[in-house]
Design an enzyme around this catalytic site. Structure first.
Site, mmCIF file in Angstrom:
data_model
loop_
_atom_site.group_PDB
_atom_site.id
_atom_site.type_symbol
_atom_site.label_atom_id
_atom_site.label_comp_id
_atom_site.label_asym_id
_atom_site.label_seq_id
_atom_site.Cartn_x
_atom_site.Cartn_y
_atom_site.Cartn_z
ATOM 1 N N ASP A 249 -2.266 2.284 -4.472
ATOM 2 C CA ASP A 249 -3.482 2.712 -3.777
ATOM 3 C C ASP A 249 -4.612 1.701 -3.976
ATOM 4 O O ASP A 249 -4.547 0.828 -4.853
ATOM 5 C CB ASP A 249 -3.926 4.084 -4.284
ATOM 6 C CG ASP A 249 -2.924 5.178 -3.912
ATOM 7 O OD1 ASP A 249 -2.282 5.052 -2.859
ATOM 8 O OD2 ASP A 249 -2.797 6.151 -4.691
ATOM 9 N N HIS B 85 0.809 -1.216 0.000
ATOM 10 C CA HIS B 85 0.000 0.000 0.000
ATOM 11 C C HIS B 85 0.849 1.276 0.000
ATOM 12 O O HIS B 85 0.329 2.373 -0.191
ATOM 13 C CB HIS B 85 -0.925 -0.002 1.230
ATOM 14 C CG HIS B 85 -2.180 0.792 1.040
ATOM 15 N ND1 HIS B 85 -2.461 1.502 -0.104
ATOM 16 C CD2 HIS B 85 -3.242 1.009 1.870
ATOM 17 C CE1 HIS B 85 -3.627 2.111 0.012
ATOM 18 N NE2 HIS B 85 -4.122 1.833 1.209
#
Length: 430
Positions: free
Chosen positions: A397, A393
């Site tokens: 995204d 992450h």
């Protein structure tokens, strides 16, 4: 002349290997190019061939870690090849004499040990008076040394549960190493255990997996794929495909090409973090997780964006066979920008695959199960596979990760249009 055999370099970044297994005995006659040992690196297990013919003298033990370039054995190239039944017979007799001698020595050692054990049993285990008990104990009794304390902390054990063998009952490092956590009250059945040393490859894999969990912001997103269109194509063309190309039309080619398409659409998934920079690759080197005899291996298919269905199936078969036969090379295990793991071959329904560092994402395939699904307002039974994408992450995204997995799903559910350009025969090279 004695030829020194040194450990060759398995790869540019590898400085040390481990002798996994000697395939010959000390004093054996070996032929040139005969495999004499298996060596483990942190990427693969490789065979070490003899550089010449002669009598071999081993200079390293199994399990030893040796540096690249170190001498591991000597080969006497002047020695003649033994032959004839007399030689074999004399060798057998010698072996028998040695074995008998070793047996006598072992029996003697056992008798000595038993005598010492009897003597220890006769020694009172408890002081006869309270004063003696007080004299035998002091501040050091039951106290672990710094090294022992560190080991006990790693095992999650209390020093009170360990008996010290050091001076005045102090707990030594050896005591801590040998200490075993309580497994509860013993039952009535067998309670044996065995210990096996982890190979260098397994240790490196474990280190990398823990690193991936600790050093990445790993999340997993899921989706499901209706495999009916692929089932239909495979049923119609798999026999013709195999007859012409010599390989089966499997699922991996569909998933690989679906990932190539999705990586084009979402390049962040084909990226890595290096320091304070993100590196994005314009090529797609896809790693495939393979279970080999020495553990998990992840060989790489290079430039999959240039491969056809036949090309992918050829590469998957070639790499999988080499990995399972222990013949995979370090170069074939190096690199990769994205990974596909198929836990479905073992029956896994759903999982959260772990990222293969320094990559940023991995796709997990699972088993295919017939499930009831709603199609145009009514229920149908369809072959469904759950798919998972684990991603870092820090650079990927949620929008990109979910979009990537949806793109894979779309390509798999509509392969003729999105992967074959509406020309199945041409795409399969039939």
């Amino acid at each position: 002349m004695a030829l020194e055999m040194k450990v060759p370099s398995p790869g540019e970044s590898i400085t040390e290997v481990e002798i996994a297994q000697w395939l010959v005995e000390d004093g054996d006659y070996v032929e040139k190019d005969q495999a004499i040992a298996e060596v483990d690196s942190d990427k693969a297990t490789l065979e070490l061939p003899a550089e010449a013919s002669g009598i071999i003298t081993l200079k390293a033990e199994e399990g030893d870690a040796v540096e690249v370039g170190a001498v591991v054995c000597l080969i006497d190239t002047d020695a003649k090849k033994p032959g004839g039944d007399d030689m074999a017979a004399s060798g057998d007799e010698g072996s028998g004499d040695d074995a008998e001698k070793d047996l006598k020595e072992q029996n003697k050692k056992t008798e000595d040990t038993n005598e010492k054990g009897d003597a220890l049993k006769q020694t009172p285990s408890k002081p006869s008076t309270q004063d003696q008990k007080q004299d035998n104990k002091n501040y050091a009794t039951g106290s672990p040394s710094p090294a022992a304390k560190k080991i006990l902390d790693e095992k999650g054990m209390d020093s009170k549960d360990v008996s010290g063998s050091g001076r005045d009952g102090r707990i030594t490092k050896d005591d801590a190493v040998k200490a075993k956590p309580s497994m509860g009250s013993p039952g009535n059945g067998k309670r044996g255990e065995s210990r096996t040393k982890l190979s260098m490859l397994r240790r490196k894999v474990a280190e990398r997996l823990v690193s991936a969990k600790n050093e990445t912001a790993m999340l997993t997103t899921f989706n499901e794929v209706d495999m009916s269109p692929i089932f239909s194509l495979r049923k119609q063309y798999k026999e013709e495909f195999k007859a012409k190309h010599g390989v089966s039309l499997g699922f991996m080619s569909f998933f690989t090409l679906a990932c190539v398409r999705a990586l084009e659409m979402y390049p962040a998934v084909n990226s890595m973090i290096e320091g304070k920079e993100m590196i994005t690759y314009d090529y797609k080197d896809i790693s495939i997780a393979v279970s080999g005899p020495k553990g998990l291996m992840v060989p790489v298919m290079r430039n999959t964006e240039n491969l056809s269905f036949r090309g992918v199936e050829d590469e998957v078969k070639r790499l999988a066979l080499k990995a399972r036969d222990g013949k995979i090379t370090v170069d074939e295990m190096t690199g990769g920008t994205f990974t596909i793991s198929n836990g479905g071959v073992f029956g896994s329904m759903l999982s959260t695959p772990i990222i293969n560092p320094p990559q940023s994402a991995i796709l997990g395939m699972h088993n295919i199960v017939e499930r009831p699904v709603a199609i145009d307002g009514h229920v149908e039974i369809r072959p469904i596979m759950y798919v998972a994408l684990s991603y870092d992450h820090r650079i990927i995204d949620g929008k990109e990760s979910v979009g990537f997995l949806v793109a894979v799903k779309e390509a798999l559910e509509n392969p003729e249009e999105l992967l074959m350009d509406n020309d199945v025969k041409r795409a399969l090279e039939l």
